[in-house]
Design an enzyme around this catalytic site. Structure first.
Site, PDB file in Angstrom:
ATOM      1  N   ASP A  22      29.180   2.401  34.285  1.00  0.00           N
ATOM      2  CA  ASP A  22      28.540   3.939  33.510  1.00  0.00           C
ATOM      3  C   ASP A  22      28.061   3.202  32.310  1.00  0.00           C
ATOM      4  O   ASP A  22      28.544   1.695  31.144  1.00  0.00           O
ATOM      5  CB  ASP A  22      29.184   5.000  33.296  1.00  0.00           C
ATOM      6  CG  ASP A  22      27.742   5.364  32.855  1.00  0.00           C
ATOM      7  OD1 ASP A  22      26.356   5.767  33.608  1.00  0.00           O
ATOM      8  OD2 ASP A  22      27.762   6.372  32.048  1.00  0.00           O
ATOM      9  N   ASP A  27      26.077   4.786  29.725  1.00  0.00           N
ATOM     10  CA  ASP A  27      25.942   5.576  28.387  1.00  0.00           C
ATOM     11  C   ASP A  27      26.793   6.560  27.881  1.00  0.00           C
ATOM     12  O   ASP A  27      27.765   6.855  28.645  1.00  0.00           O
ATOM     13  CB  ASP A  27      24.574   6.719  28.354  1.00  0.00           C
ATOM     14  CG  ASP A  27      23.058   6.492  28.019  1.00  0.00           C
ATOM     15  OD1 ASP A  27      23.365   5.804  27.131  1.00  0.00           O
ATOM     16  OD2 ASP A  27      22.204   6.796  29.153  1.00  0.00           O
ATOM     17  N   ASP A  44      32.544   7.622  31.991  1.00  0.00           N
ATOM     18  CA  ASP A  44      33.150   7.911  30.078  1.00  0.00           C
ATOM     19  C   ASP A  44      33.098   9.969  31.546  1.00  0.00           C
ATOM     20  O   ASP A  44      33.383  10.669  30.046  1.00  0.00           O
ATOM     21  CB  ASP A  44      32.427   8.257  29.477  1.00  0.00           C
ATOM     22  CG  ASP A  44      30.885   7.995  29.931  1.00  0.00           C
ATOM     23  OD1 ASP A  44      30.342   8.252  30.651  1.00  0.00           O
ATOM     24  OD2 ASP A  44      30.427   9.175  28.920  1.00  0.00           O
TER      25      ASP A  44
END
Length: 345
Positions: free
Chosen positions: A26, A28, A225
């Protein structure tokens, strides 16, 4: 309790960059936040790549094109090609193209990444609900997204036009804090129309399929995250995952994770790719779980942490085992406040 439910973090005698062939990263909250590289991210990714691990960047953000994302990563110090980037715009464009004929008009509510992805699939982007679109495609449009665009979506969806969304992330991390994501904008249209879109992005199968088709990964590791997109997406795809604590998920949320949100591994940041992952041992005598110098257990409705380990992440791993075992198929309600305070988390 289902025997397949994860009740403790996994271990790996080799570094994760050696144990897995491809990292599905991922962006961001993992590689960057607010456009700036997260501490330790660049050097960790370069080391993992130099060691033979393929890096693929998988993002639910449909705003930017793969070319733009690759250029951004290169500026940050991680050389990347457009083919290394997979976006939810690509996943939703494939999903729409499989249901509509070539050349069909699609009302675009989103940014350049969505326009480009639809054209690559032979579809014709449209700007107005009055252009007789065959579908509506909605993706994150950035801070400049106007209310007028959401109104166009509502007009078309209200008339019965099939509606597709790139993803349903309610929030996105930024350099200034947590901001509304595409899911929040989708909710506006849903409230106005009473209808729901077909969604392509993480954690749903169309995004995982798009990623595997484009990377050819045989033993992938999802790195993210977010529990509800990255980790749940890995669970749905039947692959392992690494949660890093540099984005939206904190230690409290991790300990309370339901089974579909429990990662195989947890680490502070992307340096976790470069090291073995320690084993969490069950101790029958104490009824707790040990990792490194830490021992964790549930006592009187609270998580208790004993020991003086050198590595806070080992303490968190032990706490995960205690909380997840106590919760089983459910969600742990054990108070983690004092235990996490000992770790500075």
């Amino acid at each position: 309790m289902n025997e397949t439910v994860r009740t403790r973090p996994a271990s790996s005698q080799r570094s994760l960059s050696e144990a897995y062939d491809t990292a599905l990263l991922d962006l961001d909250g993992v590689v960057y936040a607010g456009g700036e590289a997260i501490e330790h991210a660049v050097e960790s990714l370069i080391s993992a790549r130099d060691g033979g691990m393929r890096l693929a960047y998988v993002t639910n953000n449909a705003l930017r094109t793969p070319q733009a994302v690759a250029e951004h990563l290169t500026r940050l110090g991680v050389p990347a090609e457009p083919d290394d980037v997979i976006t939810s715009a690509q996943a939703v464009a494939r999903l729409i193209s499989e249901q509509l004929p070539t050349g069909a008009r699609v009302l675009v509510i989103g940014g350049e990444g969505l326009w480009v992805a639809l054209r690559e699939r032979g579809l014709t982007p449209a700007e107005s609900a009055d252009d007789d679109p065959a579908a509506v495609a909605q993706g994150y449009g950035g801070p400049e997204m106007t209310w007028a665009r959401l109104m166009e979506a509502a007009y078309a969806v209200g008339r019965g036009v099939p509606w597709f969304a790139s993803n349903m992330d309610m929030t996105i991390p930024s350099g200034r804090g947590i901001a509304p994501g595409n899911g929040a904008a989708v909710e506006v249209v849903r409230i106005a129309t009473g209808k729901s879109p077909e969604v392509a992005g993480k954690p749903l199968p169309p995004m995982h399929r798009e990623t595997i088709l484009r990377t050819g990964a045989r033993r992938p590791l999802v790195v993210g995250d977010r529990l509800d997109t990255d980790i749940e997406g890995a669970y749905a795809g039947g692959v392992d995952s690494l949660l890093v604590l540099t984005g939206v998920t904190d230690a409290v949320q991790l300990l309370a994770a339901e089974p579909i949100h429990r990662p195989a591994y947890v680490d502070r940041d992307l340096r976790g790719l470069l090291t073995p992952q320690p084993e969490v041992h069950a101790e029958e005598a104490s009824g707790g779980f040990r990792c490194g110098g830490w021992l964790a257990r549930v006592q009187d409705g609270a998580l208790v942490l004993e020991g003086e380990g050198d590595e806070p992440m080992d303490g968190l791993r032990a706490l995960c085992a205690a909380a997840w075992t106590e919760a089983g198929d459910g969600v742990s309600g054990a108070d983690a406040g004092k235990a996490l305070a000992r770790l500075g988390l």
